[in-house]
Design an enzyme around this catalytic site. Sequence first.
Site, PDB file in Angstrom:
ATOM      1  N   ASP A 171      52.439  44.912 117.400  1.00  0.00           N
ATOM      2  CA  ASP A 171      51.911  45.900 118.329  1.00  0.00           C
ATOM      3  C   ASP A 171      52.978  46.386 119.317  1.00  0.00           C
ATOM      4  OD1 ASP A 171      49.680  45.936 121.038  1.00  0.00           O
ATOM      5  OD2 ASP A 171      49.680  47.311 119.343  1.00  0.00           O
ATOM      6  N   LEU A 196      44.662  51.605 123.984  1.00  0.00           N
ATOM      7  CA  LEU A 196      45.115  52.973 124.194  1.00  0.00           C
ATOM      8  C   LEU A 196      46.581  53.140 123.806  1.00  0.00           C
ATOM      9  CD1 LEU A 196      43.363  53.798 127.541  1.00  0.00           C
ATOM     10  CD2 LEU A 196      42.972  54.895 125.352  1.00  0.00           C
ATOM     11  N   ARG A 197      47.215  52.033 123.479  1.00  0.00           N
ATOM     12  CA  ARG A 197      48.639  52.096 123.163  1.00  0.00           C
ATOM     13  C   ARG A 197      48.915  53.059 122.008  1.00  0.00           C
ATOM     14  NH1 ARG A 197      52.469  47.548 124.272  1.00  0.00           N
ATOM     15  NH2 ARG A 197      50.726  46.159 124.533  1.00  0.00           N
ATOM     16  N   GLY A 198      48.008  53.048 121.037  1.00  0.00           N
ATOM     17  CA  GLY A 198      48.178  53.910 119.872  1.00  0.00           C
ATOM     18  C   GLY A 198      48.177  55.380 120.257  1.00  0.00           C
ATOM     19  N   THR A 202      51.358  56.322 122.222  1.00  0.00           N
ATOM     20  CA  THR A 202      52.527  56.388 121.350  1.00  0.00           C
ATOM     21  C   THR A 202      52.457  57.614 120.456  1.00  0.00           C
ATOM     22  OG1 THR A 202      52.452  54.006 121.313  1.00  0.00           O
ATOM     23  CG2 THR A 202      53.968  55.036 119.797  1.00  0.00           C
TER      24      THR A 202
END
Lengths: 333, 573
Positions: A190, A271-273, A276
């Site tokens: 991740d 929310l990282r996806g 990015t």
Amino acid sequence: MTPFPFAAIVGQDEMKTAMVLTAIDPKIGGVLVFGDRGTGKSTAVRALAALLPPIEAVKGCPCNSARVEDCPDWAEIPDTDLVTRPTPVVDLPLGVTEDRVTGALDIERALTRGEKAFEAGLLARANRGYLYIDEVNLLEDHIVDLLLDVAQTGENVVEREGMSIRHPARFVLVGSGNPEEGELRPQLLDRFGLSVEVTSPRDIETRVEVIRRRDAYETRHAEFMAEWAPKDAELRARILAARAALPEVRSSNVALHDCASVCLALGSDGLRGELTLLRTARALAAYEGATEVTRDHIRAAAPMALRHRLRRDPLDEAGSSARVARQLVEVLP
Amino acid sequence: MTPFDDTSGLPGRPPRPVADPWARVGLALTLFAIDPDGLRGLWLRARAGPVRDRVVAALAPLRWRKLHPFVSDEALYGGMDLGATLASGAMQRHAGLLEHPGLLALSMAERCPPGLAVRLGQALDHAPQLSLVALDEAAEEGEGLSQALADRLGLFVDLSGLAWGETTDISLPSGPIATAQARLRHIGLTEARMRLTRVAFELGIASLRAPMLALACARAHAAWRAAEVIDEGDMQIAVALTLAHRATHFPEEAPPPDTPPPDTPPEPQEQPDDTDNSALDLPDEMLIEAARAALPPGLLAQLQAARVARGTQGQSGAGAARKSMRRGRPMPARTGKPGAGARIDLIATLRQAAPWQKMRRAMLPGFSPDRLILMPSDIRIKRYQDQTDRVLIFVVDASGSSALARLAEAKGAVELMLAEAYSSRDHVALVTFRGQKADLSLPPTRSLVQTKRRLAGLPGGGATPLASALQVALAAAEQARGHGMTPTLALLTDGRGNIALDGSANRPQAALEAAQLARAIAARGVPSLVIDTSLRPKPALAELAAQMRATLIALPRADARTLSATLGAALGG
């Protein structure tokens, strides 16, 4: 020997694009390259090092600080001059000890003068640059934990002999590996912004070209490098232009909505996806000279930004790349 | 069992041209001596013995440094020489084995753990003057050198079929070798590069290192002949010595039925485009023939089995590696706090503290000079690597369709496997299925007698509740994991499930459920193996195996002994 020219790498477009995008916007957060043996994974990373534009740093600063006031006090920098140095690309070897990664007390000075002095480690050297781990899936667990911690905070803290030493450690993590040799822990997976899968080329012409260039690189090195230098310079100029243009690239509400709906449809965690994906699409837009993020940019960025963030679905045997592609068709027609 | 008495491997193969294998060994050693930097290494597969000693003696003038599979990182990469450092008062390092150019020899290479294989591979990639001889003593199918290393070493030499009487002393003539070395740089490569890349591709070799190594081999042979250009003969030698053992298929013939399916990384054999096949130029056939001739019968199957074993398990041997504080093989000590079961590694701790004493005395003047000052950061704890127990779960089809004769064979194979499992202290469980549903006939046990008795008393006949069998097997695997064991499934069936989970004779429903459960097994990462016991291999079962991400082995008319050998290979011994 100078590394293989980046522009001379045959094919492997997704890998090359992913690397270029992290050079345009380091905040994207690194690349993971997984795939077959002998496909030029580590060649590409080393080539990237030579391609990257140089940085300005305080002379003698162990962690490449851009300004004198950023230099850590333990480093005792006598100089205030700025020097230009290549973007650091630091190799993290598999057999590395914890002390070499974080830095430790300088044993030589302790022995000869009885002094406490800190000797910076690989994390300091990688600050403002790249940290490369070949065969990242075989890295010792305790080193992985340590990297995760530093990557999270952007700061390395070492406590030894009553000293507490800290310095900034912001770097782009690049990992490569072969999935046959072991899986990567999801926590580390991740942390990589992008991931690409490489396979060896499937047609003879491409394969012959790979071998031809590799051979030229080894047997008539200077000539080959000179031949490719203009191409590499061109790419470097394009990266610099894209960096300058990046703050001006607009992302409309529609684009934000698109990013959110792709992530939602894929059920990627957190929310990282989304962040990015948006960053990658913006960097891609800047690279292509566009002023606004379009649906095409998002479509192109989605596989590399999302494929390693999907939950395993026991009832879907297709690879995660196929799942991303399928959802893209549905969500962004 | 010796590796080469299995001649059942590749039916329908044309007779091979006879070549003197010992002459080929001598040639391989000569070429290696001529260009160790280009060929990168030699994979020597042989049991220890007088024949291998002859080869080792021939290589002796090259002066190698020895490695063993459990060499420490400090020995590889170098580290602080504590004694010298303290004596001289300044930092003294001792050099690591990988820091010097030259030849390394890895003994017992078949036991090389993946971590070391990758470290050596990286060193070979980055240090152009380093080369490696891997002494692989693999005895069983499925054992063998790690792919990370096999990919990087140019030459492959197999001594398994050679008797002492067929061999003579080999001496590498230093004068002619030096002459050939001087010629290397002047040999043109253009055409050979093209041809060898094509041949490597046609043999289904994915890695791009292979053609580079083959090219180096052809060039060394041309230099040895004192030729200026590489000719057909040089290329044939290169193909035989560097490419043949990497082949995953041969273009002209259909893959032999016992070839494991390509569920390992996509290799060109999956996409045999018609255009590709017809584009096969005539001259390349000669080179392909050279590859075929270089392979003793059964060797290809054996190498592939090893590849599959590594693909599914990651490493050979029983069970998964697990770090432990108490038992197992010692690993380097590391920092940590004592307590919670950890034990202090006294020597490592003292070594850690020693260099700092002078500084600490200056810092803490109250201490008497003959006292050692230890700080919490000095403490090193012991670590061990342990293997979890493996449990083999046999899922045996005893239905009517799986005709009685086949059942007897399956029983025989399981019994042979049991003997092997017993010797490697594996646990065994037995799931049988017939009629309405499957049963866990025998929960995980180490009792050979009990398993045999249960197996012998297994009746045949009835419908095929395949879905139920997978369900029971999965549950058993999960339970074994819960107990800290590493489960492996072996499903022996003819693949025509016709009973749904609810016990009804609903064929479509049964197929659907079986597929779902197969995917669930894949998702849980249980290494598995599907053995097709039907007389003619069924596409449906291949599909099921793909869904399980299992190795599929079709066994038309195999006897129990071959079945057991294949099982042993695919399960990693």
